[in-house]
Design an enzyme around this catalytic site. Structure first.
Site, mmCIF file in Angstrom:
data_model
loop_
_atom_site.group_PDB
_atom_site.id
_atom_site.type_symbol
_atom_site.label_atom_id
_atom_site.label_comp_id
_atom_site.label_asym_id
_atom_site.label_seq_id
_atom_site.Cartn_x
_atom_site.Cartn_y
_atom_site.Cartn_z
ATOM 1 N N SER A 169 0.812 -1.214 0.000
ATOM 2 C CA SER A 169 0.000 0.000 0.000
ATOM 3 C C SER A 169 0.850 1.270 0.000
ATOM 4 C CB SER A 169 -0.920 0.015 1.217
ATOM 5 O OG SER A 169 -1.574 -1.226 1.353
HETATM 6 N N1 SAH Z 1 -0.370 -3.787 3.976
HETATM 7 C C1 SAH Z 1 0.014 -4.606 2.870
HETATM 8 C C2 SAH Z 1 -1.088 -4.537 1.851
HETATM 9 C C3 SAH Z 1 -1.087 -5.635 0.865
HETATM 10 S S1 SAH Z 1 -2.413 -5.557 -0.304
HETATM 11 C C4 SAH Z 1 1.318 -4.105 2.300
HETATM 12 O O1 SAH Z 1 1.565 -2.902 2.409
HETATM 13 O O2 SAH Z 1 2.099 -4.864 1.750
HETATM 14 C C5 SAH Z 1 -3.692 -6.453 0.493
HETATM 15 C C6 SAH Z 1 -3.397 -7.876 0.845
HETATM 16 O O3 SAH Z 1 -4.617 -8.446 1.325
HETATM 17 C C7 SAH Z 1 -2.972 -8.765 -0.322
HETATM 18 O O4 SAH Z 1 -1.744 -9.356 -0.008
HETATM 19 C C8 SAH Z 1 -4.075 -9.804 -0.436
HETATM 20 O O5 SAH Z 1 -3.627 -11.079 -0.808
HETATM 21 C C9 SAH Z 1 -4.635 -9.803 0.968
HETATM 22 N N2 SAH Z 1 -6.000 -10.303 1.100
HETATM 23 C C10 SAH Z 1 -7.064 -10.127 0.285
HETATM 24 N N3 SAH Z 1 -8.147 -10.755 0.756
HETATM 25 C C11 SAH Z 1 -7.773 -11.347 1.934
HETATM 26 C C12 SAH Z 1 -8.443 -12.143 2.916
HETATM 27 N N4 SAH Z 1 -9.735 -12.464 2.829
HETATM 28 N N5 SAH Z 1 -7.731 -12.572 3.984
HETATM 29 C C13 SAH Z 1 -6.420 -12.261 4.121
HETATM 30 N N6 SAH Z 1 -5.744 -11.511 3.235
HETATM 31 C C14 SAH Z 1 -6.398 -11.063 2.151
#
Ligand code: SAH
Length: 220
Positions: A68
């Site tokens: 993000s």
């Molecule tokens: N804070 C993280 C954001 C990653 S993007 C960073 O800065 O790296 C959001 C993440 O949520 C992705 O890795 C995706 O795979 C995960 N995600 C989506 N749906 C999900 C769910 N139901 N349970 C757990 N993770 C999920």
């Protein structure tokens, strides 16, 4: 000076610049700004995009996911007012960068990710940095992580059509949750606070996140 040291110095300069940008975007909480200085974001993104690690923008991390935007992550931390003794749940570990920021701010961090490879990569980096207060789980975060509930703060890092009830249930009295709610294109970062009078809800800002895929999010 070796080339590695030169690179480290360049990253350090870029990190200072990023913190300046975050400050200009309205983040004034000194604790929050401090942890951005403590965590090297380039360690959490794939090598091919490390040169972009300190831009204030999302960075691709594989599997169609992104780390993000840093100033938005800073906003999460500022709005949630995370305290050193608190227990925090993160849904969407992704790169593990936000998880590390939380590891410095909170007492205990629990983070759920649905993509096994991302969780494994995050685990390796967090272990290299010697975090001992972070637990990761591979699974569907729309049902939360009941084992360690209730949580003082819950951060959802992916966009949902509705707020999953399990997450509200796992919030402590006085606890706060941030979740992007809306359609797949655009969402509103929404704050929920569990007060003695009931659930308080507040819109924070417009945002765009990858979808929350799972039983109480978008269909997989
Ligand atoms: N804070 C993280 C954001 C990653 S993007 C960073 O800065 O790296 C959001 C993440 O949520 C992705 O890795 C995706 O795979 C995960 N995600 C989506 N749906 C999900 C769910 N139901 N349970 C757990 N993770 C999920």
């Amino acid at each position: 000076m070796g080339s590695e040291a030169l690179t480290d110095r360049r990253f350090e300069r870029q990190r200072r610049q990023l913190i300046e940008t975050i400050r200009e975007r309205g983040i004034h909480n000194l604790e929050v700004l401090r942890v951005f200085d403590l965590v090297a974001r380039h360690l959490f993104v794939p090598e091919g995009v490390q040169h972009r690690a300190y831009e204030d923008s999302p960075v691709p991390i594989g599997f169609s996911q992104t780390a993000s935007q840093p100033s938005l992550q800073a906003l999460y931390l500022q709005v949630l007012e995370i305290q050193p003794h608190q227990k925090v749940l993160e849904i969407g570990t992704g790169s593990g960068y936000q998880t590390a920021l939380l590891g410095h701010l909170a007492g205990h961090v629990y983070s759920v990710e649905r993509i096994r490879e991302l969780s494994a990569r995050a685990r390796t980096v967090l272990d290299d940095l010697r975090f001992s207060n972070i637990a990761l789980l591979v699974g569907d975060g729309t049902i939360g992580w009941s084992r360690f509930a209730p949580y003082d703060a819950i951060l959802v890092a992916a966009a949902s059509p509705d707020v999953p009830q399990a997450l509200l249930d796992q919030l402590a009295e006085g606890g706060r949750m941030l979740i992007p709610l809306g359609d797949r294109m655009e969402q509103t970062l929404t704050l929920f606070e569990k007060t003695p009078e009931g659930m308080r809800r507040e819109d924070i800002t417009a945002c765009t996140f990858v979808p929350l895929l799972g039983r109480f999010g978008w269909a997989e």
